[in-house]
Design an enzyme around this catalytic site. Structure first.
Site, mmCIF file in Angstrom:
data_model
loop_
_atom_site.group_PDB
_atom_site.id
_atom_site.type_symbol
_atom_site.label_atom_id
_atom_site.label_comp_id
_atom_site.label_asym_id
_atom_site.label_seq_id
_atom_site.Cartn_x
_atom_site.Cartn_y
_atom_site.Cartn_z
ATOM 1 N N LYS A 1 0.831 -1.204 0.000
ATOM 2 C CA LYS A 1 0.000 0.000 0.000
ATOM 3 C C LYS A 1 0.866 1.254 0.000
ATOM 4 O O LYS A 1 2.003 1.229 0.470
ATOM 5 C CB LYS A 1 -0.862 0.032 1.274
ATOM 6 N N ARG B 1 -10.536 -11.214 1.570
ATOM 7 C CA ARG B 1 -11.384 -12.250 0.954
ATOM 8 C C ARG B 1 -10.701 -13.608 1.006
ATOM 9 O O ARG B 1 -11.357 -14.640 1.082
ATOM 10 C CB ARG B 1 -11.736 -11.834 -0.479
HETATM 11 N N1 BES Z 1 -8.309 -3.611 4.187
HETATM 12 C C1 BES Z 1 -8.404 -3.197 2.843
HETATM 13 C C2 BES Z 1 -9.684 -2.426 2.540
HETATM 14 C C3 BES Z 1 -9.858 -1.110 3.243
HETATM 15 C C4 BES Z 1 -9.522 0.070 2.609
HETATM 16 C C5 BES Z 1 -10.406 -1.043 4.502
HETATM 17 C C6 BES Z 1 -9.702 1.283 3.246
HETATM 18 C C7 BES Z 1 -10.595 0.172 5.136
HETATM 19 C C8 BES Z 1 -10.237 1.338 4.520
HETATM 20 C C9 BES Z 1 -8.349 -4.406 1.911
HETATM 21 O O1 BES Z 1 -7.579 -5.465 2.347
HETATM 22 C C10 BES Z 1 -7.752 -3.942 0.641
HETATM 23 O O2 BES Z 1 -6.586 -3.618 0.647
HETATM 24 N N2 BES Z 1 -8.537 -3.929 -0.438
HETATM 25 C C11 BES Z 1 -8.056 -3.519 -1.701
HETATM 26 C C12 BES Z 1 -8.424 -4.607 -2.684
HETATM 27 C C13 BES Z 1 -7.859 -4.408 -4.053
HETATM 28 C C14 BES Z 1 -6.367 -4.575 -4.025
HETATM 29 C C15 BES Z 1 -8.485 -5.417 -4.970
HETATM 30 C C16 BES Z 1 -8.756 -2.220 -2.058
HETATM 31 O O3 BES Z 1 -9.949 -2.083 -1.804
HETATM 32 O O4 BES Z 1 -8.074 -1.324 -2.546
HETATM 33 MN MN MN Z 2 -5.579 -5.301 1.777
#
Ligand code: BES
Ligand code: MN
Ligand code: ZN
Length: 492
Positions: free
Chosen positions: A267, A341
């Site tokens: 990230k 997921r």
């Molecule tokens: N934990 C995150 C989602 C999230 C984002 C929660 C902001 C709370 C605040 C999740 O694991 C994630 O990183 N999702 C990605 C998925 C993508 C890489 C397909 C996302 O939503 O960007």
């Molecule tokens: Mn994630």
């Protein structure tokens, strides 16, 4: 936060008095109050409109205070909670040890949200500050809150008070868990919390450690944890009422990522610190099972939490890797940041194979996409079951933890088709991310007829009036408790 709370049907004792005032029929109410307080009616009419959270303070010659507390027009359950949380948060240092709230004008059940609001008002975020301010006397052991209710509603109010105390006490611990940073909170910390809770309230907690996860082949959970130095766990909590014949079984699964770096698909750093809250689903599930056990609800609740860090290391799962989940389906990992997921695949699979619940609900801080769609005002609800959707939305409207239904049509299955494995964990496209995530989860419910997925990414950790940065909201506990109560009422 040890203030004692009790009901009373007679005049309040000495101390401060809070009189909530709704805007309905305000002028006749103000006339009454002007006589009772006493204060010239004209002054009251000029200075107090009973807007939500508005405060009008009156001092007696001895220094005791009477607060008129504005409730706005037609306050709903959550409005009571919000107004009282705000009031006690702001005023706590100024309150005397003895406080009474005059609820004689209202139904007994408002006591629930009033009490949760008061308790919550005593919560602050300063968990790790060494310079502790003094505990306000009202929130200390010598604090005493009296709820004045009319005799007809006393039994209802008494029940509401008991429910509120159970929920507030659980919620406070869940808030601490959510707000805890990753160096104070590992998968085992969640397991320890559940085990202590199970012991205290008489429900079963089983924790599968890493060796056991390997033995039982929870390959999806293990793959996410591979890059972390702290071991993963699967936490299984099970509350069964004393008479468990002919009760429904509700299976709850919660995402317990204690920190999400994104893994190799790392990230951006700007908001990464917020990812200490990526166990909001787990928090809701653990909290709800505890509340169900405390209230001895006549329903069988199983809560499963796959817990891990998503960290980065030479051993981390890499994009393109193919892993095998608990139920045997293979997953192509396109993006290691779509880890929620993946661990839920094993959590759901384990739940379905071992407990065959009548209703299956998972909660997860799953996607940024749901935030893009709904912002910070509702969680995404995904289910093909209209009756289940209706009940969850009703419960959500009652507690103010809003849900908004999004589609999970089969057209979206395209997005998770892999050329090399049974499914892939990310479409690679910047569209409908919350929906394809739900479609992915669906595979691991093995066609469960009453499954719902709640994407709470925008709701679990949010901007509030009570801190300068995002902080825990406790989203889900009251919602799920209220849903369980609906199910119980229906099955009677
Ligand atoms: N934990 C995150 C989602 C999230 C984002 C929660 C902001 C709370 C605040 C999740 O694991 C994630 O990183 N999702 C990605 C998925 C993508 C890489 C397909 C996302 O939503 O960007
Ligand atoms: Mn994630
Ligand atoms: Zn995550």
């Amino acid at each position: 936060m040890l203030v004692n709370i009790a009901l009373q049907t007679t005049n309040p004792p000495t101390g401060d008095l809070i009189i909530p005032v709704v805007q309905t029929e305000l002028s006749s109410r103000l006339t009454e109050l002007a006589q009772q307080l006493p204060i010239p009616l004209a002054v009251l009419q000029r200075d107090f409109k009973a807007d939500a959270k508005e405060i009008f303070t009156l001092y007696s010659a001895e220094g005791a205070k009477t607060y008129l507390l504005g409730m706005g027009a037609d306050p709903k359950g959550m409005d009571w909670l919000r107004v009282f949380r705000r009031f006690f948060f702001d005023q706590k240092a100024k309150l005397s040890a003895q406080v009474a709230i005059d609820l004689t004008q209202f139904e007994g059940d408002v006591a629930e949200n009033v009490v949760v609001g008061v308790r919550w008002g005593g919560y602050d975020l300063k968990l790790y500050q060494t310079d502790k301010p003094d505990v306000p006397v009202f929130f200390s052991e010598s604090g005493q809150l009296t709820l004045r209710v009319s005799p007809e509603v006393e039994p209802v109010a008494q029940e509401a008070l008991a429910r509120a105390e159970a929920i507030a006490q659980t919620q406070r611990q869940i808030l601490d868990l959510m707000n805890a940073p990753a160096n104070y909170k590992q998968p085992q910390t969640l397991a320890d919390w559940a085990q202590a809770s199970g012991k205290q309230y008489g429900y079963t907690v089983t924790v599968l450690d890493k060796a056991e996860l390997e033995r039982q082949k929870l390959g999806a959970l293990l793959s996410v944890s591979q890059g972390s130095d702290v071991p993963p766990v699967l936490i299984i909590t099970e509350y069964k009422p004393a008479d468990s014949s002919s009760v429904l079984t509700v299976g709850l699964v919660g995402k317990g990522v204690t920190f999400d770096t994104g893994g190799v698909s790392i990230k951006a750093s700007s908001n990464m610190h917020l990812m200490k809250s990526d166990m909001g689903g787990a928090a809701a599930v653990l909290g709800t099972v505890e509340v169900a056990a405390k209230l001895k609800l006549p329903i069988h609740v199983v809560g499963i939490v796959p817990a891990t860090e998503n960290a980065i290391d030479g051993r981390s799962t890499k994009p393109g890797d193919v892993i095998t989940s608990y139920i045997g389906k293979t997953i192509e990992i396109i993006d290691t940041d779509a880890e929620g997921r993946v661990i839920l695949a094993d959590g759901l699979g384990y739940m379905v194979r071992h407990y065959s619940p009548d209703v299956l609900i998972d909660l997860a801080t799953l996607t940024g996409s749901v935030i893009a769609a709904l912002g910070y005002h509702a969680a995404g609800l995904f289910t093909a079951n209209d009756a289940l959707a209706g009940k969850l939305i009703d419960a959500a409207n009652q507690t103010g933890e809003h849900l908004w239904r999004l589609p999970i049509w089969d057209a979206y299955t395209e997005d998770i088709k892999s050329d090399v494995a049974d499914v892939k964990n990310f479409s690679g496209k910047p569209v409908a991310g919350a929906i394809s995530a739900a479609k992915f989860l669906e595979v691991f419910t093995e066609n469960h007829p009453a499954w719902a997925h709640l994407d709470i990414a925008g709701m679990a950790f949010a901007d509030t009036e009570f801190g300068s940065q995002k902080n825990a909201t406790g989203f889900g506990i009251r919602l799920l408790t209220s849903y369980l109560q609906t199910l119980i009422a229906e099955s009677r």
